[in-house]
Every structure is written in C-alpha cells, then in structure tokens.
Design a protein around this motif. Structure first.
Motif, PDB file in Angstrom:
ATOM      1  N   VAL A  39       0.850  -1.352  -0.280  1.00 23.08           N
ATOM      2  CA  VAL A  39      -0.098   0.019   0.278  1.00 23.08           C
ATOM      3  C   VAL A  39       0.820   0.935  -0.136  1.00 23.08           C
ATOM      4  CG1 VAL A  39      -1.865   0.899   1.175  1.00 23.08           C
ATOM      5  CG2 VAL A  39      -2.036  -0.829   1.473  1.00 23.08           C
ATOM      6  N   VAL A  40       0.537   2.157  -0.812  1.00 20.38           N
ATOM      7  CA  VAL A  40       1.002   3.329  -0.547  1.00 20.38           C
ATOM      8  C   VAL A  40       0.203   4.494  -0.134  1.00 20.38           C
ATOM      9  CG1 VAL A  40       2.148   5.175  -2.017  1.00 20.38           C
ATOM     10  CG2 VAL A  40       2.296   2.941  -2.829  1.00 20.38           C
ATOM     11  N   ILE A  41       1.226   5.033   1.440  1.00 20.38           N
ATOM     12  CA  ILE A  41       0.322   6.016   1.309  1.00 20.38           C
ATOM     13  C   ILE A  41       1.103   7.567   1.125  1.00 20.38           C
ATOM     14  CG2 ILE A  41      -0.587   7.455   3.819  1.00 20.38           C
ATOM     15  CD1 ILE A  41       0.916   4.179   4.419  1.00 20.38           C
ATOM     16  N   ILE A  42      -0.076   8.193   0.760  1.00 22.45           N
ATOM     17  CA  ILE A  42       0.079  10.048   0.139  1.00 22.45           C
ATOM     18  C   ILE A  42      -0.365  10.942   0.832  1.00 22.45           C
ATOM     19  CG2 ILE A  42       0.766   9.578  -2.523  1.00 22.45           C
ATOM     20  CD1 ILE A  42      -1.980  10.718  -2.854  1.00 22.45           C
ATOM     21  N   PRO A  43       0.298  12.348   1.130  1.00 25.61           N
ATOM     22  CA  PRO A  43      -0.141  13.632   1.578  1.00 25.61           C
ATOM     23  C   PRO A  43      -0.922  13.281  -0.024  1.00 25.61           C
ATOM     24  CG  PRO A  43       1.491  14.422   1.379  1.00 25.61           C
ATOM     25  CD  PRO A  43       1.251  12.844   1.301  1.00 25.61           C
ATOM     26  N   VAL A  44      -2.646  14.579   0.728  1.00 29.77           N
ATOM     27  CA  VAL A  44      -2.917  15.211  -0.977  1.00 29.77           C
ATOM     28  C   VAL A  44      -2.175  15.941  -0.872  1.00 29.77           C
ATOM     29  CG1 VAL A  44      -5.707  16.284  -1.025  1.00 29.77           C
ATOM     30  CG2 VAL A  44      -5.560  14.120   0.317  1.00 29.77           C
ATOM     31  N   LEU A  60       1.509  16.056   9.264  1.00 31.85           N
ATOM     32  CA  LEU A  60       1.422  15.311   8.326  1.00 31.85           C
ATOM     33  C   LEU A  60       2.471  14.360   7.815  1.00 31.85           C
ATOM     34  CD1 LEU A  60      -0.905  15.304   5.395  1.00 31.85           C
ATOM     35  CD2 LEU A  60       0.971  16.663   4.835  1.00 31.85           C
ATOM     36  N   VAL A  61       3.645  14.559   8.716  1.00 32.92           N
ATOM     37  CA  VAL A  61       4.484  13.949   7.783  1.00 32.92           C
ATOM     38  C   VAL A  61       4.488  12.153   8.772  1.00 32.92           C
ATOM     39  CG1 VAL A  61       7.366  13.165   7.692  1.00 32.92           C
ATOM     40  CG2 VAL A  61       6.250  14.932   6.317  1.00 32.92           C
ATOM     41  N   GLY A  62       4.389  12.769   9.800  1.00 36.86           N
ATOM     42  CA  GLY A  62       4.237  11.551  11.087  1.00 36.86           C
ATOM     43  C   GLY A  62       3.096  10.952  11.400  1.00 36.86           C
ATOM     44  N   LYS A  63       1.821  11.522  10.527  1.00 35.47           N
ATOM     45  CA  LYS A  63       0.074  11.055  10.039  1.00 35.47           C
ATOM     46  C   LYS A  63       0.532  10.302   9.003  1.00 35.47           C
ATOM     47  CE  LYS A  63      -4.747  11.976   8.811  1.00 35.47           C
ATOM     48  NZ  LYS A  63      -5.435  13.010   9.082  1.00 35.47           N
ATOM     49  N   LEU A  64       1.258   9.946   8.060  1.00 30.68           N
ATOM     50  CA  LEU A  64       1.786   9.661   6.834  1.00 30.68           C
ATOM     51  C   LEU A  64       2.283   7.585   7.568  1.00 30.68           C
ATOM     52  CD1 LEU A  64       3.742  11.197   4.587  1.00 30.68           C
ATOM     53  CD2 LEU A  64       1.130  10.381   4.058  1.00 30.68           C
ATOM     54  N   VAL A  86      10.351   5.026   2.319  1.00 29.35           N
ATOM     55  CA  VAL A  86      10.333   6.647   1.947  1.00 29.35           C
ATOM     56  C   VAL A  86      11.342   6.433   0.844  1.00 29.35           C
ATOM     57  CG1 VAL A  86      10.338   8.713   1.664  1.00 29.35           C
ATOM     58  CG2 VAL A  86       9.106   7.730   3.094  1.00 29.35           C
ATOM     59  N   ASN A  87      11.785   6.395  -0.363  1.00 37.19           N
ATOM     60  CA  ASN A  87      12.421   6.564  -1.612  1.00 37.19           C
ATOM     61  C   ASN A  87      12.410   7.975  -1.578  1.00 37.19           C
ATOM     62  OD1 ASN A  87      12.805   3.147  -1.612  1.00 37.19           O
ATOM     63  ND2 ASN A  87      11.974   3.103  -3.179  1.00 37.19           N
ATOM     64  N   GLN A  88      14.000   8.223  -1.797  1.00 40.50           N
ATOM     65  CA  GLN A  88      14.436   9.888  -2.037  1.00 40.50           C
ATOM     66  C   GLN A  88      15.039   9.826  -3.380  1.00 40.50           C
ATOM     67  OE1 GLN A  88      12.864  13.029  -1.146  1.00 40.50           O
ATOM     68  NE2 GLN A  88      14.391  13.648  -2.748  1.00 40.50           N
ATOM     69  N   GLY A  89      14.754  10.630  -3.477  1.00 44.17           N
ATOM     70  CA  GLY A  89      15.753  11.047  -5.054  1.00 44.17           C
ATOM     71  C   GLY A  89      16.023   9.497  -6.260  1.00 44.17           C
ATOM     72  N   ARG A  90      16.467   9.675  -6.923  1.00 42.74           N
ATOM     73  CA  ARG A  90      17.047   8.795  -8.263  1.00 42.74           C
ATOM     74  C   ARG A  90      17.526   7.601  -7.874  1.00 42.74           C
ATOM     75  NH1 ARG A  90      13.484  12.423 -10.868  1.00 42.74           N
ATOM     76  NH2 ARG A  90      12.561  10.794  -9.403  1.00 42.74           N
ATOM     77  N   GLU A  91      18.748   7.884  -6.963  1.00 44.66           N
ATOM     78  CA  GLU A  91      19.409   6.675  -6.542  1.00 44.66           C
ATOM     79  C   GLU A  91      18.672   5.494  -5.497  1.00 44.66           C
ATOM     80  OE1 GLU A  91      24.021   7.320  -5.368  1.00 44.66           O
ATOM     81  OE2 GLU A  91      23.580   8.056  -7.616  1.00 44.66           O
ATOM     82  N   ALA A  92      17.653   6.411  -5.069  1.00 40.13           N
ATOM     83  CA  ALA A  92      17.404   5.529  -3.700  1.00 40.13           C
ATOM     84  C   ALA A  92      15.940   4.605  -4.631  1.00 40.13           C
ATOM     85  CB  ALA A  92      16.214   6.452  -2.967  1.00 40.13           C
ATOM     86  N   GLY A  93      15.667   5.533  -6.111  1.00 38.98           N
ATOM     87  CA  GLY A  93      14.927   4.665  -7.207  1.00 38.98           C
ATOM     88  C   GLY A  93      12.836   5.221  -6.280  1.00 38.98           C
ATOM     89  N   GLN A  94      13.713   6.192  -6.231  1.00 37.13           N
ATOM     90  CA  GLN A  94      12.032   7.009  -6.221  1.00 37.13           C
ATOM     91  C   GLN A  94      11.817   7.665  -8.019  1.00 37.13           C
ATOM     92  OE1 GLN A  94      12.198  11.098  -4.548  1.00 37.13           O
ATOM     93  NE2 GLN A  94       9.713  10.914  -4.728  1.00 37.13           N
ATOM     94  N   LEU A  99       5.358  12.921  -2.069  1.00 39.67           N
ATOM     95  CA  LEU A  99       6.087  11.989  -1.488  1.00 39.67           C
ATOM     96  C   LEU A  99       5.505  11.518  -0.824  1.00 39.67           C
ATOM     97  CD1 LEU A  99       7.650  12.187   1.284  1.00 39.67           C
ATOM     98  CD2 LEU A  99       5.845  13.560   2.057  1.00 39.67           C
ATOM     99  N   HIS A 100       5.361   9.370  -1.155  1.00 42.96           N
ATOM    100  CA  HIS A 100       5.043   8.593  -0.462  1.00 42.96           C
ATOM    101  C   HIS A 100       5.497   7.660   0.438  1.00 42.96           C
ATOM    102  CE1 HIS A 100       6.608   8.076  -3.693  1.00 42.96           C
ATOM    103  NE2 HIS A 100       6.499   6.572  -3.498  1.00 42.96           N
ATOM    104  N   VAL A 101       5.126   7.679   1.257  1.00 41.31           N
ATOM    105  CA  VAL A 101       5.251   5.730   2.071  1.00 41.31           C
ATOM    106  C   VAL A 101       5.143   4.541   2.260  1.00 41.31           C
ATOM    107  CG1 VAL A 101       5.530   4.853   5.026  1.00 41.31           C
ATOM    108  CG2 VAL A 101       5.333   7.740   4.255  1.00 41.31           C
ATOM    109  N   HIS A 102       5.628   3.378   1.169  1.00 40.00           N
ATOM    110  CA  HIS A 102       5.439   2.265   0.859  1.00 40.00           C
ATOM    111  C   HIS A 102       5.666   1.444   1.915  1.00 40.00           C
ATOM    112  CE1 HIS A 102       6.872   2.244  -3.341  1.00 40.00           C
ATOM    113  NE2 HIS A 102       7.559   3.103  -2.470  1.00 40.00           N
ATOM    114  N   VAL A 103       3.809   0.394   2.464  1.00 39.15           N
ATOM    115  CA  VAL A 103       3.655  -0.280   2.945  1.00 39.15           C
ATOM    116  C   VAL A 103       3.704  -1.415   2.726  1.00 39.15           C
ATOM    117  CG1 VAL A 103       2.019  -1.487   5.527  1.00 39.15           C
ATOM    118  CG2 VAL A 103       2.032   0.870   4.694  1.00 39.15           C
ATOM    119  N   ILE A 104       4.823  -2.956   2.878  1.00 38.28           N
ATOM    120  CA  ILE A 104       5.596  -3.919   2.087  1.00 38.28           C
ATOM    121  C   ILE A 104       5.596  -5.026   3.191  1.00 38.28           C
ATOM    122  CG2 ILE A 104       6.581  -4.960   0.491  1.00 38.28           C
ATOM    123  CD1 ILE A 104       7.766  -2.562  -0.101  1.00 38.28           C
ATOM    124  N   GLY A 105       4.878  -6.351   2.842  1.00 36.99           N
ATOM    125  CA  GLY A 105       4.159  -6.855   4.407  1.00 36.99           C
ATOM    126  C   GLY A 105       4.087  -8.286   3.674  1.00 36.99           C
TER     127      GLY A 105
END
Ligand code: 5GP
Ligand code: ZN
Length: 114
Positions: A39-44, A60-64, A86-94, A99-105
């Motif tokens: 699941v991906v969580i984004i701020p509006v 807002l970041v805490g809420k994510l 949270v992938n940030q920037g090209r080298e991290a694969g964003q 902005l988004h938080v992945h939940v993977i499980g």
C-alpha cells in the motif's frame, strides 16, 4: 499539480484501489506490488519528496507513518512484520515525485535492501 499521477489519484481522476482516505492523506494499493500487501500512503498536498518537506509538515509526515501502521494492522501483517519505505531521489529509486510511504508485508524481507 495537474500532471502528477499521485495528485490525480488523490483527486479521484485516476482510479485506484483506495484503502484509506481523509482530508489530508490517501492510501491505495500499489499497481506493481512488491509483496502480498503493498500500500502507498500519500499526503493530499503535493510535496515532491521528504527532501522538500518543511517544518509545517511535521504533523502530516507523522500522520503518514501512523496511518501506515494502522493499515498494516488492518491488512493483518502487523504481527508478522512489515517494512515502511520512503524512496528519496533517483539513486533510491524514487519514480513518482510526490512524497509517499510504502507499506510492504506478507513475506520475509531482506536486509540490506537492494
Ligand atoms: P517510488 O518508486 O517512487 O518509491 O514508488 C512509486 C510507486 O508507485 C511504485 O511502486 C509504483 O508501482 C506505484 N505507482 C506508480 N503509478 C501508479 C498508479 O498509477 N497507480 C498505483 N496504484 N500505483 C502506482
Ligand atoms: Zn503530486
């Protein structure tokens, strides 16, 4: 942002399997899941990445993160364990500059990540 794919999902212009939504955040299933639960969580609000988050975004970041934990609970992966990413920037694969938080499980994870 007119052409941002996650802004468009947030506005309902692109269909998505939404699992949670309120005035500030939207959570939806990733189109290319990396685990049984993804699941991906984004701020509006359009924030390009965590790099651009400002002091005023602290709540807002805490809420994510808290919404991510709640979704993990709802999806039944909280006890087994899951990863928040949270992938940030090209080298991290964003690949989406909203902005988004992945939940993977739902499967065993490896460390260090690739
Ligand atoms: P990033 O690589 O930027 O950390 O994560 C972006 C994620 O968004 C990727 O996992 C990708 O599969 C997902 N994604 C990209 N476009 C769409 C879309 O239109 N719908 C959904 N549900 N997920 C998307
Ligand atoms: Zn956006």
């Amino acid at each position: 942002m007119d052409d941002c794919v996650f802004c468009r999902i947030g506005r309902g212009e692109i269909p998505a399997d939404i699992v949670y939504k309120d005035d500030e955040v939207v959570a939806f299933r990733d189109i290319n899941p990396q685990g049984p639960v993804h699941v991906v969580i984004i701020p509006v609000e359009h924030i390009p990445g965590i790099k651009e988050a400002e002091e005023r975004h602290q709540g807002l970041v805490g809420k994510l993160m808290l919404v991510a934990a709640r979704i993990a609970q709802d999806e039944g992966i909280a006890d087994g364990g899951y990863r928040l990413v949270v992938n940030q920037g090209r080298e991290a694969g964003q690949s989406v500059d909203h902005l988004h938080v992945h939940v993977i499980g739902g499967r065993a994870m490896h460390w260090p990540p690739g």
